[in-house]
Design an enzyme around this catalytic site. Structure first.
Site, PDB file in Angstrom:
ATOM      1  CB  THR A 114      -0.893   0.053   1.256  1.00  0.00           C
ATOM      2  OG1 THR A 114      -0.081   0.305   2.415  1.00  0.00           O
ATOM      3  CG2 THR A 114      -1.659  -1.247   1.462  1.00  0.00           C
ATOM      4  CB  ALA A 161       1.851  -0.224   6.625  1.00  0.00           C
ATOM      5  CB  VAL A 198       8.016  -0.239   8.434  1.00  0.00           C
ATOM      6  CG1 VAL A 198       8.021   1.285   8.444  1.00  0.00           C
ATOM      7  CG2 VAL A 198       7.333  -0.789   9.676  1.00  0.00           C
ATOM      8  CE  LYS A 199       5.693   0.919  -0.607  1.00  0.00           C
ATOM      9  NZ  LYS A 199       4.460   1.213  -1.355  1.00  0.00           N
ATOM     10  CB  VAL A 200      11.233   4.212   5.150  1.00  0.00           C
ATOM     11  CG1 VAL A 200      10.773   3.702   6.509  1.00  0.00           C
ATOM     12  CG2 VAL A 200      12.386   3.364   4.638  1.00  0.00           C
TER      13      VAL A 200
END
Ligand code: E4P
Length: 236
Positions: A27, A56, A82-84
């Protein structure tokens, strides 16, 4: 090759996950905004539908807040990645979260140099955006080729190349030929991958011929009707 679905639409995810073809979900803030739903609730629901990684994305841009957001997102479920963003602070946050055992997807990658840094920061995934590069008249697939080639030189690199911003089946096939680990697909691209007019035409012809035989597989004896077998019991 693993296939992730690039959407936050729960109904689409449920529908496609039922096929058994989906290994994970990605996402981003735009996809979440499109649903009009609560972010945390949506991500929690998605993580309950697919067992594989669910990306996310943090929305802070400074390391300290990104880290707090990332830690909060990671607590939602064990399969959260975790998307950074691929910025200085994003890489710093990636390093810290990865050291703490959190899966991290470093997103918005547009160069091989950036991908090298994502690997150095311990990312589980790096997301090069092929479609958006094509949009600015730069060969997106060449970037995939370069990253795959570079990562192969260093067996210690565990970062998986997650091909993002995919616009059609040809991107997926090209990425598979190059040995990319994952492609994240908008739902319509996954559907385009199995649809073929010759499959439809061939199936229609087979079914037409089958109808002429007047037979039914489920209605037929299964040939296991030996002593005590299913056919014998059915006949009794
Ligand atoms: C995936 O992680 C990305 O957010 C996504 O593939 C971006 O795709 P787009 O360029 O079609 O928005």
């Amino acid at each position: 090759m693993k296939f992730f679905i690039d959407t936050a639409d729960i109904n689409e995810i449920r529908d496609l996950a039922e096929t058994g073809l989906v290994d994970g979900v990605t996402t981003n803030p735009s996809l979440i905004a499109k649903t009009g739903r609560d972010f945390i609730t949506t991500v929690r629901e998605i993580a309950g539908i697919v067992p594989g990684p669910v990306s996310a994305e943090v929305t802070a841009t400074d390391h300290a807040t990104m880290l707090k957001e990332g830690q909060k997102l990671a607590r939602i479920a064990r399969n959260i990645a975790v998307k950074v963003p691929l910025t200085r602070d994003g890489l710093k946050t990636c390093r810290r979260l990865s050291d703490d055992g959190v899966m991290v997807n470093v997103t918005l990658c547009f160069s091989a140099a950036q991908a090298l840094l994502a690997a150095k920061a311990g990312a589980s995934f790096v997301s090069p955006f092929v479609g958006r590069l094509d949009d600015v008249a730069t060969d997106g697939m060449q970037l995939i080729q370069d990253i795959v080639q570079i990562y192969r030189q260093y067996p210690g690199i565990k970062t998986e190349v997650l091909v993002a911003s995919v616009r059609g089946p040809l991107h997926v096939v090209a990425a598979a030929k190059m040995g990319a680990h994952v492609a994240t697909l908008p739902p319509n691209v996954l559907r385009q991958m199995y649809a073929h007019p010759l499959t439809d035409k061939g199936l229609a012809a087979f079914l037409e011929d089958w109808k002429k035989t007047g037979q039914s597989i489920l209605g037929a004896a299964d040939g296991l009707g030996t002593e005590g077998g299913a056919d014998k019991r059915a006949a009794e």
